[in-house]
Design a protein around this motif. Sequence first.
Motif, PDB file in Angstrom:
ATOM      1  N   ASP A 130      31.250 175.193 -76.717  1.00  0.00           N
ATOM      2  CA  ASP A 130      30.453 174.394 -75.794  1.00  0.00           C
ATOM      3  C   ASP A 130      31.041 172.999 -75.751  1.00  0.00           C
ATOM      4  O   ASP A 130      31.802 172.615 -76.639  1.00  0.00           O
ATOM      5  N   VAL A 154      29.061 176.402 -71.782  1.00  0.00           N
ATOM      6  CA  VAL A 154      27.892 175.539 -72.007  1.00  0.00           C
ATOM      7  C   VAL A 154      28.306 174.080 -71.871  1.00  0.00           C
ATOM      8  O   VAL A 154      29.288 173.632 -72.478  1.00  0.00           O
ATOM      9  N   TYR A 201      26.587 169.931 -71.848  1.00  0.00           N
ATOM     10  CA  TYR A 201      25.492 169.206 -72.495  1.00  0.00           C
ATOM     11  C   TYR A 201      24.767 168.296 -71.518  1.00  0.00           C
ATOM     12  O   TYR A 201      25.359 167.747 -70.587  1.00  0.00           O
TER      13      TYR A 201
END
Length: 323
Positions: free
Chosen positions: A57, A97, A99
């Motif tokens: 991520d 992914v 943030y």
Amino acid sequence: MIVQVNCSSKMTDEQMQSVRGMGIHGLAVNFLDGDTDYDSVMRFKERASHYELEIVDAGCPSLQKCPQIHLGKDDRDYWIDKYNEFTRTLGKAGIKVNYIAWQPNGIFRSRIDVGKYTHGEKAMICDMEEIASRPIANDREYEEQEIWDNFKYFIDRALPVCEEADVKLALHPNDPPVCSLGGVHSLIWNTECYNKAFALAGESPYLGMKMCIGCWLENRKFGNLMEDIRTFTKRGKILVVHFRNVSSEIPYFEETLMEDGYADMYAIMEQLYRCGYDGPLNIDHPFFNPDGKGMSKLSEAYLLGYMKGLLHSVEHNAKKNSL
């Protein structure tokens, strides 16, 4: 679960080898400004692959904690466009992914210093009485409805791009989790806030959470941690887990070694395993260097080893008990 190391896009080959040497293969990468284009992301990804490391991520600090977006400034569309372009870059690079942390002024801490529970090392210390005495952090105060309206404005424009790029957003809580910080109402300071955010997103599978265990522990009014692990894992909403302990609840806490805080970290790890969480797991915040500038690599290695030990112990006992 995937044990991972936090790093930036300036990570050196030597540091990559050190991570591989700890038997860790996952990276959580903060791509710094100037490194967010596709070619730069791919160069980092390819270099990491030489050390058997995978970007699980990623985020960009100036985009995930962007005051212009969070406070609804006149130029927020420009910054949302930049955020969306980074999402597309991650998707093209196969990183699933991104943030987002609705903290326009970042994490609030009183100081980085030696505390009662830090063994003479420097750690983040939070004293809510000191924080409450500060002047407002921005041009004015920002109320609850305004912050939620700004969030809705963002997700209405960001989630379609996430779906197009097949990249999920991991939403971090406000830290510390209280209703307002620096004159800005917090977006995520309890479990119900997460439920509201997911509802505003139409329960889209592309909006999930960074479950910061430390935030749940900093204020037990956040929610029932063990129940929330069970519920949000079942709903597929936990995209990343930040695994750390603190000395006590607000109004005062120190960030500690996992074995020194008030929570039973083995029991928390066991619950994550029992509930079927199989995503990224990282230590979040180690202690700091003696000068207070930058986080200690020695502390990071210790905490990673301790967390790996907890995970392996839980896995071993689960297999043993199933025989």
